[in-house]
Design an enzyme around this catalytic site. Structure first.
Site: not given
Length: 336
Positions: A66, A170, A200-201, A223, A309
């Site tokens: 992604h 990410d 995707e998130e 990922d 994140h």
């Protein structure tokens, strides 16, 4: 071009928050154009790059990562020019507080916290705002409007032992792996669809229609995944620098059992550093692809990542190289 160089190219100054991925998509399109036969962008915004296979009846292989990132969307501007923002994706406000942010038009600011919050308080979206230095609503509205998106500033820093920290690793790390696989798979037997997915998130929304249009026989998703190798971490077998992580399951998917065993065997045969991943939380595009249409053999090769994140995600470049090596070795030796 080294993996580090590719990774740096995928960290442009334009944010690519979920639903607003056009900035990174253009960078990836430029990198993939000389490596593929066809490039399309579907209605959702997924970038799909096809490298045609030489076999008489080629199988369809989907490799996906992604390209979106977590961020914020402006939902209110007060009289003093402060911007209230809502989260897009899984935000840790404790990690993001007082970090610089940037909007698509280049406007910068700081994600700040309401003055009545004390150290140790649990921070929620309503406790935070973005300060762009404006002195009034009118001044702020000349730079930013309701619905504009921002993200923490991208960065990458070399550390000891081949490790790097920054954001958004990410999943720009996964995107870099796909680009390198495409470089090494110049003449595949099967049709390979390199998919750089959107959203995707916020629920793996882009990979599903991409998989539906391709109807792959085999899919591998790339990922990041968590690690269990930092102080007080939740017990987990994955370690930074121990190789690519072959996903067995996470909270959203149980990967195709035979495919998992084949990947493990390929890693052993080629002496590629690999480890097994069982993630007790979270999920990736793997589940969306696995259940699309009539379904397919789906698995995932994960890149171990500390501090996911946050503004300082950390990966080991050797793990990226292992992900590339295992994917190439498996695809070249896969039994049809």
């Amino acid at each position: 071009m080294t993996m580090y160089t590719t990774l740096k190219k995928l960290l442009p100054q334009t944010p690519s928050v979920s639903g607003r991925e056009h900035g990174i998509r253009e960078v990836l399109k430029e990198l993939m154009a000389p490596l593929c036969d066809e490039i399309t962008v579907d209605a959702m915004g997924n970038l799909i790059c096809l490298k045609k296979g030489s076999a008489a009846a080629p199988a369809k292989v989907m490799l996906a990562a992604h390209m979106d990132e977590i961020g914020f969307i402006v939902n209110f501007i007060d009289d003093n020019g402060f911007l209230r923002v809502a989260p897009i994706g899984g935000i840790s406000y404790t990690a993001a507080a007082f970090c610089p942010v940037e909007f698509e038009n280049g406007t910068r600011g700081v994600l700040a916290v309401d003055a009545d919050k004390k150290a140790g308080d649990v921070l929620r979206p309503e406790h935070c705002y973005v300060d762009i230095g404006a002195r009034s609503r009118a001044a702020a509205e000349k730079k930013v409007k309701i619905g504009d998106c921002c993200a923490l500033l991208p960065s990458i820093t070399r550390l000891q032992g081949g490790r790097v920290a920054g954001r958004p690793l990410d999943d720009r790390a996964g995107c870099a792996v796909l680009v390198e696989i495409a470089r090494r798979m110049a003449a595949p037997a099967d049709d390979i669809y390199y998919v750089f997915s959107v959203q995707e998130e916020v629920g793996c929304r882009g990979a599903r229609p991409a998989a539906y249009s391709i109807a792959p026989d085999l899919a591998l998703i790339f990922d990041v995944t968590a690690t269990g190798d930092v102080p007080s971490a939740k017990p987990m077998a994955v370690k930074l620098g121990a190789g690519v992580a072959i996903k067995i399951k996470d909270s959203s998917v149980i990967c195709h059992t035979e495919l998992v065993e084949e990947l493990i065997e390929a890693a052993r045969a080629e002496k590629i550093a690999a480890q097994c991943e069982i993630l007790t939380f979270g999920g990736t595009d793997t589940s969306a692809v696995q259940m699309t249409g009539f379904g397919c053999r789906a698995g995932a090769l994960s890149i171990p990542c500390r501090y996911i994140h946050t503004g300082s995600e950390m990966i080991d470049l050797a793990d990226l190289e292992a992900a590339v090596a295992l994917a190439v070795a498996y695809l070249k030796g896969e039994k049809k």
